[in-house]
Write an enzyme that holds these catalytic residues in place. Structure first.
Site, short mmCIF file in Angstrom:
data_model
loop_
_atom_site.label_atom_id
_atom_site.label_comp_id
_atom_site.label_asym_id
_atom_site.label_seq_id
_atom_site.Cartn_x
_atom_site.Cartn_y
_atom_site.Cartn_z
N ASP A 1 0.83 -1.22 0.00
CA ASP A 1 0.00 0.00 0.00
C ASP A 1 0.86 1.27 0.00
O ASP A 1 0.36 2.37 0.16
CB ASP A 1 -0.98 0.00 1.18
CG ASP A 1 -0.26 0.02 2.53
OD1 ASP A 1 0.99 -0.02 2.55
OD2 ASP A 1 -0.95 0.08 3.57
N ASP B 1 7.49 5.64 21.11
CA ASP B 1 7.31 7.08 21.17
C ASP B 1 6.02 7.34 21.94
O ASP B 1 5.03 6.63 21.76
CB ASP B 1 7.17 7.63 19.75
CG ASP B 1 7.83 8.98 19.59
OD1 ASP B 1 7.57 9.84 20.45
OD2 ASP B 1 8.56 9.17 18.60
N ASP C 1 7.77 12.61 23.68
CA ASP C 1 7.65 13.73 22.74
C ASP C 1 7.45 15.05 23.47
O ASP C 1 6.65 15.14 24.41
CB ASP C 1 6.44 13.45 21.84
CG ASP C 1 6.34 14.41 20.68
OD1 ASP C 1 7.20 14.34 19.79
OD2 ASP C 1 5.40 15.22 20.66
N GLU D 1 12.25 14.38 24.78
CA GLU D 1 12.61 15.33 23.72
C GLU D 1 12.38 16.74 24.25
O GLU D 1 11.26 17.10 24.60
CB GLU D 1 11.74 15.09 22.49
CG GLU D 1 12.14 15.96 21.32
CD GLU D 1 10.97 16.35 20.43
OE1 GLU D 1 11.20 16.60 19.24
OE2 GLU D 1 9.83 16.44 20.92
N HIS E 1 13.63 12.40 12.61
CA HIS E 1 12.59 12.61 11.59
C HIS E 1 12.18 14.07 11.44
O HIS E 1 11.34 14.38 10.60
CB HIS E 1 11.36 11.77 11.97
CG HIS E 1 10.78 12.20 13.28
ND1 HIS E 1 11.45 12.03 14.48
CD2 HIS E 1 9.62 12.82 13.59
CE1 HIS E 1 10.72 12.55 15.45
NE2 HIS E 1 9.60 13.02 14.95
N ASP E 2 12.71 14.96 12.27
CA ASP E 2 12.39 16.39 12.18
C ASP E 2 13.53 17.20 11.58
O ASP E 2 13.38 18.40 11.36
CB ASP E 2 12.12 16.97 13.58
CG ASP E 2 10.87 16.40 14.24
OD1 ASP E 2 9.93 16.01 13.52
OD2 ASP E 2 10.84 16.35 15.49
O1 TEU Z 1 8.72 17.64 17.95
C1 TEU Z 1 8.69 18.75 18.83
C2 TEU Z 1 9.05 20.00 18.19
O2 TEU Z 1 9.20 21.00 18.87
C3 TEU Z 1 9.12 20.00 16.70
O3 TEU Z 1 7.83 20.20 16.26
C4 TEU Z 1 10.01 20.98 16.08
O4 TEU Z 1 9.74 22.27 16.53
C5 TEU Z 1 9.84 20.92 14.59
O5 TEU Z 1 9.80 19.60 14.18
C6 TEU Z 1 10.96 21.62 13.91
O6 TEU Z 1 10.88 21.41 12.54
C7 TEU Z 1 7.95 16.55 18.24
C8 TEU Z 1 8.04 15.50 17.14
O7 TEU Z 1 9.37 15.05 17.03
C9 TEU Z 1 7.52 16.06 15.86
O8 TEU Z 1 7.64 15.17 14.79
C10 TEU Z 1 6.07 16.40 16.09
O9 TEU Z 1 5.55 17.01 14.94
C11 TEU Z 1 5.89 17.34 17.29
O10 TEU Z 1 6.59 16.90 18.43
C12 TEU Z 1 4.45 17.39 17.69
O11 TEU Z 1 4.07 16.19 18.30
CA CA Z 2 2.08 -1.23 4.21
#
Ligand code: TEU
Ligand code: CA
Length: 538
Positions: A29, A102, A203, A245, A316-317
């Site tokens: 998918d 997470d 998170d 985090e 991932h951010d």
């Molecule tokens: O990230 C916390 C956070 O402060 C981020 O949103 C950051 O400011 C941003 O990614 C910068 O580009 C956590 C997670 O890692 C993120 O993936 C989530 O979107 C966020 O919390 C909300 O849950």
């Molecule tokens: Ca799949």
């Protein structure tokens, strides 16, 4: 294998972050799933890591790829079933791989039953699970902004109230002042611990204690009280690994979170090293290496003996580190390895983000092809300010979170072996060159370099215990440091430039054993992005 019955076992461990949507699809998918992870455990075992941090796999509308949870005790059907999750836990634990889940405790999805109840009436028992202020449609309580754009307050006309959302309107903040809510969250955590989960990545943990009326979003008074309560009520076992985090956290605050008495968390992810080449979130300046070195030094010294560092370059951010601080063209392999050594040589627990061990790079897409809500909101906000797409796109190429989220590159075949159909986010076009299959076939690959770094950390206690000394702090081209215990000495030298640099080798390391180098030998001037690791017994 590490003895995981020992308290603090995670000080010798290396973790690997999986972003499930992009790791491995098995049912065609175009989205990664739990069975895909199960099928790749051999690969992670080969790399040598001790555990996996799994980004959210809970039920969720996926407005923010699972960081908006609508049921904390259910698996999103996209990823599979609870039976798949149980199997993943069993298979991972059987191989000595700890699963860290997470956990998003700061907010839920606006589709969570708690929130649906909460907004159905002021008298509803769940109303107080969230944060509300009275107001009129055009006058929010204050001008606080949400991380992903717009106001941090969203109006609910039926109630004549605003709710507080630090990230997006789809992610209403939970009210940690409410003890019933806290109890509910602790019970939920126990549900996962009882299933065999070995720890949690928490998170946005710095945002739990909040004071919206003062315009404050993080590090507020009750925060550490909550951390201690979490530890007592939910993280009861000494062997659980917990990593918070905490974007806006400095060394002093970190000493509290990660204090060695174990009363709060095992460690935190802090981000000071990731802000140095960034201005106002979307602007880029060249990496100030001297500042970076000072930053690492401050953290290494600050937490030595009093807390514990986490070590990471990617998640991932964040954009791909080889594109950010290295050279993703000519010296891709050399610079990816150099950055790895710089990071893994320090004191702390290293985290590798999927694809980092291949030297995966950033991507450039047309705006329509991106998925991330942060990217899309940024684009719209900038357009509204009168900027042109040509002016906006470069900042997205540099900072967009989808850089890190493109599918894992397993092979040079269709869709990089990630899926049998077009994936949810495009595959990086360089997959023919950069993929697991070719990395495993090449003894000089970035993969085997990471494998060696992990093995070395297991073999020599100095990685865990050694004190940190920065050499030549003012040298803006190279980063060199030593790690020392009474019995062992380790030297790490990293050339951050594409030019040759003079050799760095303190007298005490003349003739020392070369543990690792990203060139064939480790002698003479430093070649472009060269990284050397030398070892000497006392
Ligand atoms: O990230 C916390 C956070 O402060 C981020 O949103 C950051 O400011 C941003 O990614 C910068 O580009 C956590 C997670 O890692 C993120 O993936 C989530 O979107 C966020 O919390 C909300 O849950
Ligand atoms: Ca799949």
């Amino acid at each position: 294998m590490l003895d995981k019955t020992k308290r603090d076992w995670w000080k010798s461990a290396v973790f690997y972050q999986i972003y499930p949507k992009s790791f491995q699809d098995t049912n065609g998918d175009g989205v990664g799933d739990l069975r895909g992870i199960i099928g790749r455990l051999d690969y992670l075992e080969k790399l040598g890591v001790d555990g996996i941090w799994l980004s959210p796999v809970y039920a969720s509308p996926h407005k923010d790829n699972g960081y908006d949870i609508s049921d904390y005790r259910a698996i999103h059907p996209l990823f599979g079933t609870m039976a798949d999750m149980d199997e993943l836990l069993a298979e991972a634990n059987r191989r000595g791989l700890t699963i860290i889940m997470d956990l998003v405790l700061n907010h839920s999805s606006d589709q969570h039953p708690w929130f649906l109840e909460a907004k159905s009436g002021r008298d509803n028992p769940y109303h107080d699970y969230y944060i509300w202020r009275d107001g009129t449609p055009d006058c929010p309580p204050n001008d606080m902004k949400a991380v992903f754009g717009g106001s941090a307050w969203t109006y609910v006309p039926e109630l004549g109230q605003y709710y507080f959302n630090q990230f997006s309107p789809w992610q209403p903040d939970l009210n940690w002042e409410n003890p019933t809510l806290r109890r509910e969250l602790y019970d939920m955590i126990r549900f996962w611990v009882d299933k065999g989960v070995g720890g949690f990545r928490l998170d946005a943990i710095d945002k739990l204690g909040k004071d919206p009326d003062r315009g404050a979003s993080g590090n507020c008074p009750r925060l550490h009280e909550y951390m201690r309560e979490l530890r007592r009520e939910a993280f009861r076992e000494d062997t659980l690994v917990t990593v918070g985090e905490a974007w806006g956290t400095g060394v002093e605050e970190a000493k509290q979170y990660a204090n060695s008495d174990g009363s709060e968390l095992s460690m935190i992810f802090q981000f000071e090293h990731t802000f140095l080449d960034q201005v106002d979130k979307w602007g880029k300046i060249p990496l100030p290496l001297v500042k970076l070195k000072r930053c690492y030094e401050q953290w290494q010294h600050g937490l030595a003996g009093r807390g514990w560092n986490s070590l990471f370059l990617n998640n991932h951010d964040l954009p791909r580190i080889v594109s950010r601080w290295g050279d993703d063209g000519t010296y891709r392999m050399e610079s990816a390895k150099m950055l790895a050594m710089m990071c893994h040589g320090m004191q702390g627990t290293p985290y590798i983000y999927q694809g980092e061990e291949l030297g995966m790079t950033n991507i450039r897409l047309s705006i329509e092809a991106y998925d991330d809500l942060e990217i899309k909101n940024h684009f719209q906000e900038e357009l509204a300010k009168g900027r042109t797409p040509e002016e906006i796109m470069p900042s997205i190429y540099t900072w967009g979170r989808d850089n890190a989220r493109t599918p894992m590159q397993w092979t040079g075949g269709d869709w990089a072996g990630f899926s049998t159909v077009k994936p949810w986010l495009p595959v990086n076009p360089n997959y023919m060159e950069i993929n697991v299959e070719s990395a495993l076939a090449d003894p000089d690959s970035v993969f085997y370099f990471y494998q060696k770094l992990i093995a070395l950390r297991k073999r020599y206690p100095v990685f865990r215990d050694g004190s940190f000394t920065l050499l030549d702090p003012e040298d803006g081209s190279c980063c060199a440091y030593t790690r020392d215990t009474a019995g062992e000495h380790l030297l790490i030298v990293c050339n951050f430039t594409a030019e040759e640099q003079p050799e760095i080798c303190p007298e005490a390391f003349r003739g020392a054993e070369v543990l690792l180098c990203n060139y064939r030998d480790a002698a003479g001037p430093l070649r472009p992005y060269e990284a050397r690791m030398l070892y000497q017994k006392a």
